[in-house]
Design a protein around this motif. Structure first.
Motif, short mmCIF file in Angstrom:
data_model
loop_
_atom_site.label_atom_id
_atom_site.label_comp_id
_atom_site.label_asym_id
_atom_site.label_seq_id
_atom_site.Cartn_x
_atom_site.Cartn_y
_atom_site.Cartn_z
N LYS A 122 0.83 -1.20 0.00
CA LYS A 122 0.00 0.00 0.00
C LYS A 122 0.86 1.26 0.00
O LYS A 122 0.38 2.35 -0.25
N ALA A 123 2.12 1.09 0.31
CA ALA A 123 3.06 2.22 0.30
C ALA A 123 3.41 2.57 -1.15
O ALA A 123 3.08 1.83 -2.08
N LYS A 124 4.09 3.68 -1.34
CA LYS A 124 4.58 4.03 -2.67
C LYS A 124 5.80 3.17 -3.00
O LYS A 124 6.57 2.81 -2.11
N THR A 125 5.99 2.87 -4.27
CA THR A 125 7.19 2.13 -4.64
C THR A 125 8.38 3.09 -4.68
O THR A 125 8.21 4.32 -4.80
N ILE A 126 9.56 2.53 -4.61
CA ILE A 126 10.77 3.37 -4.68
C ILE A 126 10.87 4.08 -6.02
O ILE A 126 11.59 5.08 -6.14
N TYR A 127 10.15 3.59 -7.02
CA TYR A 127 10.19 4.18 -8.36
C TYR A 127 9.21 5.35 -8.50
O TYR A 127 9.25 6.07 -9.49
N ASP A 128 8.34 5.53 -7.51
CA ASP A 128 7.36 6.62 -7.53
C ASP A 128 7.83 7.83 -6.74
O ASP A 128 7.09 8.80 -6.58
N ILE A 129 9.03 7.77 -6.22
CA ILE A 129 9.57 8.86 -5.40
C ILE A 129 10.49 9.74 -6.25
O ILE A 129 11.24 9.24 -7.09
N ASP A 130 10.42 11.04 -6.02
CA ASP A 130 11.34 11.97 -6.67
C ASP A 130 12.60 12.07 -5.80
O ASP A 130 12.65 12.83 -4.84
N TRP A 131 13.60 11.29 -6.16
CA TRP A 131 14.82 11.23 -5.37
C TRP A 131 15.78 12.38 -5.65
O TRP A 131 16.85 12.46 -5.04
N THR A 132 15.39 13.29 -6.54
CA THR A 132 16.26 14.45 -6.77
C THR A 132 16.11 15.49 -5.66
O THR A 132 16.92 16.41 -5.56
N LYS A 133 15.08 15.33 -4.83
CA LYS A 133 14.88 16.24 -3.70
C LYS A 133 15.66 15.72 -2.49
O LYS A 133 15.99 14.54 -2.42
N PRO A 134 15.95 16.59 -1.52
CA PRO A 134 16.63 16.13 -0.31
C PRO A 134 15.86 14.97 0.33
O PRO A 134 14.66 15.09 0.60
N SER A 135 16.54 13.86 0.54
CA SER A 135 15.86 12.64 0.97
C SER A 135 16.68 11.88 2.00
O SER A 135 17.91 11.83 1.92
N THR A 136 15.97 11.28 2.93
CA THR A 136 16.59 10.39 3.92
C THR A 136 15.84 9.07 3.90
O THR A 136 14.61 9.05 3.99
N ILE A 137 16.58 7.98 3.76
CA ILE A 137 16.00 6.64 3.72
C ILE A 137 16.20 5.98 5.08
O ILE A 137 17.33 5.93 5.59
N VAL A 138 15.12 5.48 5.65
CA VAL A 138 15.20 4.75 6.92
C VAL A 138 15.04 3.27 6.63
O VAL A 138 14.07 2.85 6.00
N ARG A 147 19.12 10.87 -10.02
CA ARG A 147 19.98 12.06 -9.89
C ARG A 147 20.94 12.19 -11.07
O ARG A 147 21.22 13.30 -11.53
N LYS A 148 21.45 11.07 -11.55
CA LYS A 148 22.33 11.12 -12.72
C LYS A 148 21.58 11.61 -13.95
O LYS A 148 22.09 12.42 -14.73
N ILE A 149 20.36 11.14 -14.12
CA ILE A 149 19.56 11.53 -15.29
C ILE A 149 19.19 13.01 -15.21
O ILE A 149 19.25 13.74 -16.19
N SER A 150 18.78 13.46 -14.02
CA SER A 150 18.28 14.83 -13.88
C SER A 150 19.40 15.86 -13.96
O SER A 150 19.15 17.02 -14.29
N LYS A 151 20.61 15.44 -13.63
CA LYS A 151 21.77 16.35 -13.59
C LYS A 151 21.58 17.50 -12.59
O LYS A 151 22.29 18.50 -12.63
N LYS A 152 20.60 17.36 -11.68
CA LYS A 152 20.42 18.38 -10.65
C LYS A 152 21.56 18.36 -9.65
O LYS A 152 21.87 19.34 -9.02
N HIS A 153 22.15 17.18 -9.48
CA HIS A 153 23.20 17.03 -8.48
C HIS A 153 24.55 16.90 -9.18
O HIS A 153 25.09 15.82 -9.34
N SER A 154 25.05 18.02 -9.61
CA SER A 154 26.36 18.04 -10.26
C SER A 154 27.41 18.51 -9.25
O SER A 154 27.09 18.99 -8.17
N GLU A 155 28.66 18.38 -9.65
CA GLU A 155 29.74 18.79 -8.74
C GLU A 155 29.69 20.29 -8.46
O GLU A 155 30.28 20.77 -7.50
N ASN A 156 28.96 21.04 -9.30
CA ASN A 156 28.85 22.48 -9.08
C ASN A 156 28.02 22.82 -7.85
O ASN A 156 28.05 23.96 -7.37
N ASN A 157 27.24 21.83 -7.34
CA ASN A 157 26.39 22.08 -6.19
C ASN A 157 27.11 21.90 -4.86
O ASN A 157 26.54 22.16 -3.81
N ILE A 158 28.32 21.44 -4.89
CA ILE A 158 29.08 21.21 -3.67
C ILE A 158 29.72 22.52 -3.21
O ILE A 158 30.41 23.19 -4.00
N ASP A 159 29.50 22.89 -1.97
CA ASP A 159 30.08 24.09 -1.39
C ASP A 159 31.60 23.96 -1.36
O ASP A 159 32.14 23.01 -0.79
#
Length: 197
Positions: free
Chosen positions: A103-119, A167-179
């Protein structure tokens, strides 16, 4: 002292860390599972692994069995979820409890490009009801076989690699995002304290 080639390798690795993707291990008692999760986290670039032991003692993890992966990630220890979950939510994290529930969402239905924590939970009981209530969403891994569950370290790896793929596909998380300040500070720490690994 680390060679220039080694320093550049470490810098490249740090540039590709996912600082807004974290993993919480709740009461996982088998050191082999913990070490396997460390290895997966390090491999895809998770920087922070949170050990949450409410009903168990903190495990004695040996470096050898994780191929020293634990030296390249930051490990945090907590004994109360209230000390960590609200802080993560304040930082914009979605908290996802990995459970056995279709009944939960599948891992494929989550937008993992957003800040996320997996328990991920204990090998026998799974994620506790209290942690599930504190989570944003329960998620599960679809399965077609007779066996109803994966080993916790395998389930964590499957979930993390889906996050990594998105994240690889979206390219939202590139090395340019690292402080850059964080990177140089962490690089010096690695060079000084971890150069032998």
């Amino acid at each position: 002292m680390a060679s220039n080639e080694r320093i550049e390798k470490l810098r490249h690795v740090l540039k590709n860390r996912h600082l807004d993707l974290k993993v919480i291990l709740e009461d996982i008692h088998d050191p082999h599972n913990v070490n396997a999760i460390y290895r997966t986290c390090e491999a895809i670039g998770v920087m922070d692994v949170i050990l949450l032991y409410i009903n168990k003692e903190f495990p004695d993890i040996k470096f050898k069995s994780s191929a020293s992966a634990c030296k390249w990630i930051d490990i945090h220890k907590f004994s109360n979820p209230i000390d960590i979950i609200p802080k993560l939510k304040e930082q914009g994290h979605q908290i996802y409890s990995l459970v056995l529930d279709e009944k939960a969402k599948t891992i494929y239905d989550i937008d993992w490009t957003k800040p996320s924590t997996i328990v991920v939970g204990n090998e026998h009981r799974g994620v506790s009801p209290d942690m599930q209530r504190l989570s944003t969403q329960n998620i599960y891994i679809p399965m077609n076989g007779i066996i109803e569950s994966l080993n916790v370290s395998v389930a964590t790896a499957v979930t993390l690699y889906e996050a990594f793929r998105q994240r690889k596909i979206s390219k939202k998380h590139s090395e340019n995002n690292i402080d850059s300040e964080w990177l140089e500070k962490k690089l010096q720490d690695w060079i000084i304290n971890r150069s032998e690994f």
